[in-house]
Design a protein around this motif. Structure first.
Motif, PDB file in Angstrom:
ATOM      1  N   GLY A   1      55.014  43.379  44.450  1.00  0.00           N
ATOM      2  CA  GLY A   1      54.855  44.748  43.917  1.00  0.00           C
ATOM      3  C   GLY A   1      54.327  44.444  42.517  1.00  0.00           C
ATOM      4  N   ASN A   2      54.557  45.377  41.429  1.00  0.00           N
ATOM      5  CA  ASN A   2      54.220  45.483  40.131  1.00  0.00           C
ATOM      6  C   ASN A   2      54.557  44.119  39.094  1.00  0.00           C
ATOM      7  N   GLU A   3      55.806  43.697  39.620  1.00  0.00           N
ATOM      8  CA  GLU A   3      56.032  42.590  38.503  1.00  0.00           C
ATOM      9  C   GLU A   3      55.420  41.226  38.721  1.00  0.00           C
ATOM     10  N   ASN A   4      54.483  41.228  39.753  1.00  0.00           N
ATOM     11  CA  ASN A   4      54.118  40.136  40.302  1.00  0.00           C
ATOM     12  C   ASN A   4      53.491  39.171  39.118  1.00  0.00           C
ATOM     13  N   THR A   5      53.783  37.810  39.289  1.00  0.00           N
ATOM     14  CA  THR A   5      53.244  36.957  38.069  1.00  0.00           C
ATOM     15  C   THR A   5      52.159  35.991  38.552  1.00  0.00           C
ATOM     16  N   SER A   6      51.800  36.001  39.812  1.00  0.00           N
ATOM     17  CA  SER A   6      50.852  35.085  40.221  1.00  0.00           C
ATOM     18  C   SER A   6      49.419  35.013  39.583  1.00  0.00           C
ATOM     19  N   SER A   7      48.613  33.990  39.527  1.00  0.00           N
ATOM     20  CA  SER A   7      47.548  33.931  38.505  1.00  0.00           C
ATOM     21  C   SER A   7      46.541  32.932  39.358  1.00  0.00           C
ATOM     22  N   TYR A   8      45.281  32.885  38.951  1.00  0.00           N
ATOM     23  CA  TYR A   8      44.472  31.671  39.176  1.00  0.00           C
ATOM     24  C   TYR A   8      43.570  31.336  38.252  1.00  0.00           C
ATOM     25  N   LEU A   9      43.062  30.026  38.508  1.00  0.00           N
ATOM     26  CA  LEU A   9      42.318  29.525  37.314  1.00  0.00           C
ATOM     27  C   LEU A   9      40.946  28.690  38.078  1.00  0.00           C
ATOM     28  N   VAL A  10      39.914  28.776  37.642  1.00  0.00           N
ATOM     29  CA  VAL A  10      38.757  28.295  38.252  1.00  0.00           C
ATOM     30  C   VAL A  10      38.298  27.186  37.172  1.00  0.00           C
ATOM     31  N   PRO A  11      37.966  26.020  37.678  1.00  0.00           N
ATOM     32  CA  PRO A  11      37.502  24.793  36.770  1.00  0.00           C
ATOM     33  C   PRO A  11      36.222  25.085  36.038  1.00  0.00           C
ATOM     34  N   PRO A  12      35.837  24.302  35.129  1.00  0.00           N
ATOM     35  CA  PRO A  12      34.689  24.401  34.332  1.00  0.00           C
ATOM     36  C   PRO A  12      33.392  24.499  35.352  1.00  0.00           C
ATOM     37  N   ILE A  13      32.698  25.708  35.315  1.00  0.00           N
ATOM     38  CA  ILE A  13      31.428  25.646  36.015  1.00  0.00           C
ATOM     39  C   ILE A  13      30.398  26.291  35.193  1.00  0.00           C
ATOM     40  N   GLU A  14      29.008  25.831  35.559  1.00  0.00           N
ATOM     41  CA  GLU A  14      28.140  26.488  34.568  1.00  0.00           C
ATOM     42  C   GLU A  14      27.398  27.778  35.216  1.00  0.00           C
ATOM     43  N   TYR A  15      27.350  28.631  34.266  1.00  0.00           N
ATOM     44  CA  TYR A  15      26.713  30.043  34.683  1.00  0.00           C
ATOM     45  C   TYR A  15      25.456  30.192  34.184  1.00  0.00           C
ATOM     46  N   PRO A  16      24.809  31.216  34.906  1.00  0.00           N
ATOM     47  CA  PRO A  16      23.466  31.399  34.746  1.00  0.00           C
ATOM     48  C   PRO A  16      22.876  31.601  33.412  1.00  0.00           C
ATOM     49  N   ASP A  17      23.831  31.680  32.250  1.00  0.00           N
ATOM     50  CA  ASP A  17      23.290  31.651  30.874  1.00  0.00           C
ATOM     51  C   ASP A  17      23.346  30.343  30.334  1.00  0.00           C
ATOM     52  N   GLY A  18      23.593  29.250  31.287  1.00  0.00           N
ATOM     53  CA  GLY A  18      23.368  27.865  30.777  1.00  0.00           C
ATOM     54  C   GLY A  18      24.729  27.361  30.064  1.00  0.00           C
ATOM     55  N   ARG A  19      25.637  28.221  30.039  1.00  0.00           N
ATOM     56  CA  ARG A  19      27.123  27.595  29.446  1.00  0.00           C
ATOM     57  C   ARG A  19      27.809  27.334  30.587  1.00  0.00           C
ATOM     58  N   THR A  20      28.839  26.825  30.273  1.00  0.00           N
ATOM     59  CA  THR A  20      29.946  26.236  31.286  1.00  0.00           C
ATOM     60  C   THR A  20      31.285  26.851  30.954  1.00  0.00           C
ATOM     61  N   TYR A  21      31.905  27.727  31.738  1.00  0.00           N
ATOM     62  CA  TYR A  21      33.244  28.326  31.414  1.00  0.00           C
ATOM     63  C   TYR A  21      34.384  27.801  32.588  1.00  0.00           C
ATOM     64  N   ILE A  22      35.471  27.929  32.155  1.00  0.00           N
ATOM     65  CA  ILE A  22      36.737  28.056  32.833  1.00  0.00           C
ATOM     66  C   ILE A  22      37.185  29.728  33.134  1.00  0.00           C
ATOM     67  N   ARG A  23      37.360  30.039  34.233  1.00  0.00           N
ATOM     68  CA  ARG A  23      37.478  31.452  34.397  1.00  0.00           C
ATOM     69  C   ARG A  23      39.237  31.522  34.692  1.00  0.00           C
ATOM     70  N   ILE A  24      39.906  32.505  34.345  1.00  0.00           N
ATOM     71  CA  ILE A  24      41.053  32.899  34.714  1.00  0.00           C
ATOM     72  C   ILE A  24      41.291  34.359  35.005  1.00  0.00           C
ATOM     73  N   GLY A  25      42.150  34.511  36.308  1.00  0.00           N
ATOM     74  CA  GLY A  25      42.105  35.921  37.039  1.00  0.00           C
ATOM     75  C   GLY A  25      43.643  35.980  37.189  1.00  0.00           C
ATOM     76  N   SER A  26      44.060  37.434  37.237  1.00  0.00           N
ATOM     77  CA  SER A  26      45.367  37.763  37.307  1.00  0.00           C
ATOM     78  C   SER A  26      46.173  37.873  38.443  1.00  0.00           C
TER      79      SER A  26
END
Ligand SMILES: Cc1cc2nc3c(=O)[nH]c(=O)nc-3n(C[C@H](O)[C@H](O)[C@H](O)COP(=O)(O)OP(=O)(O)OC[C@H]3O[C@@H](n4cnc5c(N)ncnc54)[C@H](O)[C@@H]3O)c2cc1C
Length: 435
Positions: free
Chosen positions: A272-297
Motif C-alpha cells: 500500500g501507500n506506506e511502501n518504501t521500496s526504491s531503485y537506483l540505476v548506475p551512471p549512464i550516458e544520456y543523449p545530451d552527452g552527460r552521464t547520470y545516475i537515476r533514482i526512482g521511487s
C-alpha cells in the motif's frame, strides 16, 4: 484509406508492440505496426497524446525474482537478448550486474528466492552487511528490519537501453515484412459489412485509415483513451506517476562508481501507500552527452495516481516532478551515495500502469476473438517484453501454448465505461513487489 488489408494491425510501437510485431511477422502474418515516434522535445509536444514508457536510456534487467510468472517472462527474454542484438545489429544490453537489498526480517522469503534461482541455474551471491560495505564502499545502505543483506546477480543482469531494444525489435520486424506506420490512433471500429477493423491514424495533421482483420493493442498506460478499445469496453488499469531524479556525475565519480550495479531496495512490509521500496540505476550516458545516475521511487507515498488523459499528458509534457517528490528523491539519493557531488540535477517524469492481477493483460477483451491486447507492464515490463510480445503473437495466431503457466494468469479484466468512470475516482495503490 490505405489499399492493403493487413492480417494484423498492432497499435503502439513501444516495448510490447515492437516485440509482438516481430513475432507476428516471423510467423508469416502481414502486419502493420502503428505508433508515433518519440517527440524530440517532450515539453513542447502538446499535440501528442500517446507517450511511451520506453523513452529513456535504462531499464533494470535481472532474472532473480519472487514471482514465477514474471520470472519466466524475464528469464526467457534475457536468454534471447544476445540473439536479438546479433540479428538486429543493435546492442542494447549492459551486463552491469544487479543488487537487491533485502531485510533479514524476511530471510525465509529470501531463502526461497535463492532456492528458485539455484534450481534455474541463476548464480546469485548472498552478501552480508559487511560484504556489502567492502564490495561497494561508495554506498551507504539503509539498515532494513533486523539488518540488511544483498542478493548480487553479476551475470546476465544489469540494464537494457529501452529505446535501443525497441529499435532492434522494429528492425527485425521490418526485415520480416512488417510495415511501420508513424502516427497516433484516434479511433478503431469494426465494420459489420466486411468484418474488417478500421483504424484512424493521425500524424501531424495527416489522416489515414488502415484496414485489418485483427487488432493487437499494445498502448500501455494510454489503452483506455483515444477510442482504441472496442466500443463500450475499458480495462481495469490504474495509472501512476513515476518521478525520477537524475544526478549528473563528474568524470571522477564515473570512475569511482564503475562497478556500481543496478540496485533495488525492497521494503519488507511491501504494501500500500506506506511502501518504501526504491531503485537506483548506475551512471549512464544520456543523449545530451552527460552521464547520470537515476533514482526512482517504487510505489512510495509520494507517487500519485493519474485519473485522466489530460492529467497524463500534463505530467509527461512538464517533465517536472513536484516539490515533495523532489525532496524525497534528493534525500534518498544523497543518503545512499553520500560522497557524490552532482554536477547538475535533472528531473524526469514517466508513467507506469498497474493491473489488479499484477500481471500484463494478454488476450481478448470481449467475445470478439479478432481484438486482443498486450498491456500492463506494472512498472517492470521492459525486461520481459520480448516474451510478452511472443505470447501475444502466439495467442492472436492461435499457436500452441508455450509458457510454463496457464494462459488465465494473463486474462484481461474488462470493465464497463461506467465502472471506469467510477474507478477513476477511486484510489488504488498496489504493492511494489520484487517481480
Ligand atoms: C521511470 C520508469 C522506470 C522503469 N523501470 C523499469 C525497470 O527498471 N525494469 C523494467 O523491466 N521495466 C521498467 N519500467 C517499465 C517498462 O518501461 C514498461 O513496463 C514498458 O515500457 C511497457 O511496455 P509497453 O509496450 O506496454 O508500453 P510502452 O513502452 O509505453 O509503449 C506503448 C506505446 O504505445 C504507443 N501508443 C499509446 N497510445 C497510442 C495510440 N493512440 N496510437 C498509437 N500508439 C499509441 C506509445 O507511443 C508507446 O510507444 C519502468 C517504467 C518507467 C516509466
Amino acid at each position: 484509406v490505405l489499399s492493403e488489408i493487413y492480417d494484423v494491425a498492432v497499435i503502439g510501437a513501444g516495448m510490447f508492440g515492437s516485440a509482438a510485431a516481430k513475432y507476428l511477422g516471423k510467423n508469416g502474418a502481414r502486419v502493420v505496426i502503428v505508433g508515433p515516434s518519440e517527440p524530440q522535445d517532450k515539453k513542447t509536444a502538446d499535440i501528442q497524446r500517446a507517450f511511451g514508457a520506453y523513452y529513456d536510456q535504462a531499464r533494470i534487467t535481472r532474472r532473480l525474482g519472487w514471482d514465477e510468472v514474471w520470472g519466466a517472462t524475464d528469464s526467457r527474454s534475457l536468454n534471447r537478448f544476445s540473439d536479438i542484438e546479433e540479428e538486429s545489429g543493435i546492442p542494447f544490453f549492459f551486463e552491469q550486474g544487479s543488487l537487491v537489498l533485502m531485510a533479514k526480517s524476511i530471510a525465509r522469503r529470501t531463502n526461497s528466492i535463492l532456492e528458485q534461482c539455484r534450481q534455474k541455474n541463476i548464480p546469485i551471491e548472498r552478501l552480508s552487511a559487511q560484504d556489502l560495505a567492502s564490495q561497494f564502499p561508495y554506498f551507504s545502505f539503509p539498515d532494513l528490519a533486523e539488518g540488511s543483506e544483498g542478493l548480487y546477480e553479476k551475470q546476465m543482469a544489469g540494464y537494457l537501453n529501452p529505446r535501443k531494444l525497441v529499435q532492434a525489435q522494429l528492425t527485425i520486424a521490418q526485415r520480416n515484412h512488417v510495415v511501420l506506420c508513424r502516427g497516433t490512433i484516434t479511433g478503431v471500429q469494426k465494420d459489420a459489412s466486411d468484418g474488417l477493423w478500421r483504424l484512424h491514424v493521425m500524424n501531424h495533421g495527416d489522416i489515414k485509415q488502415i484496414r485489418a482483420r485483427r487488432v493487437l493493442a499494445t498502448t500501455g498506460a494510454f489503452t483506455n483513451y483515444n477510442n482504441i478499445l472496442p466500443s463500450g469496453c475499458k480495462l481495469d488499469i490504474s495509472v501512476f506517476t513515476e518521478p525520477n531524479l537524475m544526478f549528473e556525475v563528474s568524470k571522477e565519480d564515473i570512475q569511482r562508481l564503475h562497478t556500481m550495479p543496478a540496485v533495488v531496495i525492497v521494503d519488507p512490509n511491501d504494501a500500500g501507500n506506506e511502501n518504501t521500496s526504491s531503485y537506483l540505476v548506475p551512471p549512464i550516458e544520456y543523449p545530451d552527452g552527460r552521464t547520470y545516475i537515476r533514482i526512482g521511487s517504487g510505489m512510495q507515498p509520494i507517487v500519485e495516481q493519474l485519473f485522466s488523459l489530460e492529467d497524463m499528458r500534463q505530467w509527461y509534457i512538464r517533465q517536472e516532478i513536484n516539490p515533495p517528490q523532489y525532496k524525497f528523491l534528493y534525500e534518498l539519493l544523497t543518503a545512499l551515495l553520500p560522497y557524490i557531488q552532482p554536477v547538475s540535477i535533472r528531473q524526469a517524469s514517466c508513467i507506469i500502469e498497474k493491473t489488479p492481477s499484477h500481471y500484463p493483460y494478454i488476450g481478448q477483451v470481449n467475445d470478439d476473438s479478432s481484438y486482443h491486447v498486450a498491456v500492463g507492464g506494472n512498472g517492470h515490463g521492459a525486461r520481459g517484453s520480448d516474451e510478452i510480445g511472443k505470447i501475444a503473437a502466439d495467442m492472436l495466431l492461435g499457436n500452441s501454448w508455450d509458457f510454463p503457466k496457464d494462459r488465465d494468469v494473463f486474462a484481461p479484466r474488462a470493465i464497463s465505461e461506467e465502472e471506469h468512470r467510477n474507478a477513476e475516482r477511486q484510489k488504488f495503490k498496489p504493492p511494489f513487489g520484487l517481480c
